[in-house]
Design a protein around this motif. Structure first.
Motif, mmCIF file in Angstrom:
data_model
loop_
_atom_site.group_PDB
_atom_site.id
_atom_site.type_symbol
_atom_site.label_atom_id
_atom_site.label_comp_id
_atom_site.label_asym_id
_atom_site.label_seq_id
_atom_site.Cartn_x
_atom_site.Cartn_y
_atom_site.Cartn_z
ATOM 1 N N LYS A 150 4.242 -126.924 14.822
ATOM 2 C CA LYS A 150 2.874 -126.886 15.344
ATOM 3 C C LYS A 150 1.959 -127.784 14.527
ATOM 4 C CE LYS A 150 -0.850 -123.559 16.141
ATOM 5 N NZ LYS A 150 -1.191 -122.136 16.135
ATOM 6 N N GLN A 151 2.077 -127.721 13.184
ATOM 7 C CA GLN A 151 1.253 -128.567 12.324
ATOM 8 C C GLN A 151 1.583 -130.035 12.545
ATOM 9 O OE1 GLN A 151 2.234 -126.931 8.535
ATOM 10 N NE2 GLN A 151 0.725 -125.283 8.670
ATOM 11 N N GLN A 152 2.851 -130.359 12.748
ATOM 12 C CA GLN A 152 3.256 -131.743 13.001
ATOM 13 C C GLN A 152 2.659 -132.231 14.315
ATOM 14 O OE1 GLN A 152 5.029 -133.759 10.893
ATOM 15 N NE2 GLN A 152 4.451 -135.345 12.329
ATOM 16 N N LYS A 165 -4.614 -126.024 7.175
ATOM 17 C CA LYS A 165 -3.496 -126.364 6.293
ATOM 18 C C LYS A 165 -3.438 -127.878 6.072
ATOM 19 C CE LYS A 165 0.819 -126.163 4.660
ATOM 20 N NZ LYS A 165 1.293 -125.973 3.429
ATOM 21 N N VAL A 197 -0.119 -131.121 15.768
ATOM 22 C CA VAL A 197 -1.560 -131.286 15.564
ATOM 23 C C VAL A 197 -1.836 -132.573 14.788
ATOM 24 C CG1 VAL A 197 -3.577 -130.314 14.399
ATOM 25 C CG2 VAL A 197 -2.094 -128.843 15.748
ATOM 26 N N ALA A 229 -3.681 -124.659 11.934
ATOM 27 C CA ALA A 229 -2.935 -125.845 11.519
ATOM 28 C C ALA A 229 -3.865 -126.873 10.884
ATOM 29 C CB ALA A 229 -2.219 -126.449 12.716
ATOM 30 N N LEU A 276 5.904 -129.223 6.887
ATOM 31 C CA LEU A 276 5.026 -128.841 7.984
ATOM 32 C C LEU A 276 5.811 -128.088 9.045
ATOM 33 C CD1 LEU A 276 3.047 -132.157 8.534
ATOM 34 C CD2 LEU A 276 2.312 -130.176 7.254
ATOM 35 N N THR A 277 5.134 -127.165 9.690
ATOM 36 C CA THR A 277 5.738 -126.487 10.824
ATOM 37 C C THR A 277 5.659 -127.420 12.030
ATOM 38 O OG1 THR A 277 3.656 -125.481 11.491
ATOM 39 C CG2 THR A 277 5.024 -124.234 9.942
ATOM 40 N N ARG A 305 10.994 -125.259 9.143
ATOM 41 C CA ARG A 305 10.001 -126.173 8.583
ATOM 42 C C ARG A 305 10.445 -127.598 8.863
ATOM 43 N NH1 ARG A 305 5.353 -123.556 6.797
ATOM 44 N NH2 ARG A 305 5.987 -121.519 6.115
#
Length: 133
Positions: free
Chosen positions: A70-72, A111, A74, A108, A67-68, A16
């Motif tokens: 990938k989410q970061q 979330k 995005v 993503a 955040l993961t 994470r």
């Protein structure tokens, strides 16, 4: 190995990333506002000092969200496009294939929308744009 145990192990191993999300700060800070003495206050108390009103404006602390990667990624793409971007555009900028670009970014984006980091704007029909909150 049982499936449930395998899932728990995988969840523990996921990495994470802590993202610092800056909250908008006020443009200018006013320290103190001094009121000039009026004729009534001068008559009532000639030796009184002017009244000072102190207004303290505190900026909200930065919100820390887990955040993961990938989410970061995005979130960075959405922030870089101030006018808004659709999920397919996000996926293409991230280097995904044309066929699966939109579905890659959708999870993503959901979330990030729940956390309040991204705004979801519904356009005509099923078209959607995402903007940074």
């Amino acid at each position: 190995m049982r499936i449930s145990h395998k899932r728990k192990v995988q969840l523990k191993l996921q990495k994470r990333v802590l993202a610092n999300v800056a909250v908008a700060k006020p443009a200018a800070k006013k320290d103190a506002v001094k009121k000039a003495p009026t004729a009534e206050t001068v008559k009532a108390a000639p030796a009184a000092k002017p009244v000072e009103e102190k207004k303290t404006v505190q900026a909200a602390p930065a919100v820390k969200v887990s955040l993961t990667p990938k989410q970061q990624q995005v979130l960075d793409i959405v922030v870089s496009n101030a006018e808004g971007i659709n999920p397919k555009g996000i996926g293409l900028q991230a280097g995904q294939e044309d066929a699966k670009a939109a579905s890659w970014a959708t999870g993503a984006l959901k979330k990030l929308a729940e956390e309040g980091l991204v705004e979801r704007i519904q356009l005509a029909g099923n078209k959607v744009l995402y903007k940074a909150a």
